[in-house]
Design an enzyme around this catalytic site. Sequence first.
Site, PDB file in Angstrom:
ATOM      1  CG  LEU A   1      -2.293  -0.611   1.080  1.00 55.16           C
ATOM      2  CD1 LEU A   1      -3.003  -0.618   2.427  1.00 55.16           C
ATOM      3  CD2 LEU A   1      -3.122   0.148   0.062  1.00 55.16           C
TER       4      LEU A   1
ATOM      5  CG  ASP B   1       2.132  -1.217   4.408  1.00 54.98           C
ATOM      6  OD1 ASP B   1       3.044  -1.981   4.796  1.00 54.98           O
ATOM      7  OD2 ASP B   1       2.361  -0.148   3.825  1.00 54.98           O
TER       8      ASP B   1
END
Length: 428
Positions: A36, A78
């Site tokens: 991300l 992430d």
Amino acid sequence: DDLTGLRNRRSWTTELKKLLAMADRGNIVHIMALDLDGFKKVNDSLGHAAGDKLLKQFAACLTECTRQSDFAARIGGDEFGMLLSGCPLDKARQIADDVCAAIRDYRYVWRDQIFTVGVSIGLVEIGHESGSMEDLLSAADSACYVAKQKGRGRVHVYSARDEAVARQRGEILWLQRIQKALKEDDFELFLQPIVSVTGRVDTGPAYEVLLRLRGDDNAIITPADFMQAAERYHLMPNVDRWVLQATFSAIGSGSLKLPDRRSCTINLSGQTLGDPQFLDYVVDCLDRSGVTPDQICFEVRESSVIDNLSHAARFIAVLHGMGCQFALDDFGSGLCSFSYLKNMPVDYLKIDGSFILGIGHDPVDLAFVDTIHRIGEMMGIQTIAEYVETPEILERVIDIGIAYAQGFEIGLPRPLVEFCTKSKAISV
């Protein structure tokens, strides 16, 4: 995974081993490594609850964009992974592009704030020449970070040449070390004293904050070893955020006590100066940490200011207006040293160390340093001499009238924790 409802890392590893063992049976499988873009900003500025909500929403979006047969997992923080079985390259690329597009169009809303995020994706095929599972995962990581390097929010298909070049330069290994250090707080802050040598100043910077890593043998690793990889993969804004947050935390908690009316300098990279979101991050950290702006002096390289002049000018103007100080590092190394200085609100010129090292024996270096000091004095800008390594250099610095000195003759860099354990700051 308890948070997202996707498979967890252990399940991902088990499935990957199974598919790797079946690589010769004609089933085309691709690994998709996803990272991300913008998650850290959300997590740091809004808190873990906001970060967790973003991860859950991303996982739901990932599920909607992929096939029922695809194996999606959250493999850490992430970082996410997909195993696309029975999926040739063109189909795998389409799925990856769909995920990128969906996240690009997505707007994350938290209370009254809206954030735009993205995802960088690396694709690699599992085949009989893939090597070990570690080799395969390294290839996927390499492809993912090449995608980041090319501008984020995009897909990169693994090429053996990418990895070969990166490994030849040792950057993939450093990349993994840097990522681990950012996520697990493995970096360490050191401080080096900056002293007043004229006897006429009782303000200004007292220390420079320096970044270090600890090796497996507890040896100190300096940025010269890992900074090239951090810059290549555009990780410097994340590294600078870590340094900023760690320094503010130490000052705000009172564990690092600065001498009265003195500040500490924090280095910022050119990539960070070019990040339009970093200014808001600094302001937010000042608001939340309890650190007063006059305790911070940002140190930026002259070349970085020139390369990012519009962003740098606004960054310096806003924070200088709030009370932060600024020092131009390596001053004199650029060709445009004096052309923009009249309009740039800086407080200190840190004279390029290559000139300081020569002032004891080279009359040209001595004259150049003296000129920089005199022009700075006329403009109300104080000068700092770095690389003061010998008593002879220190004597010349004092003779010229330079306000501050820093270097091995003044004091060696020491871990921040040593300063925190003292009852009061060292004399500077």
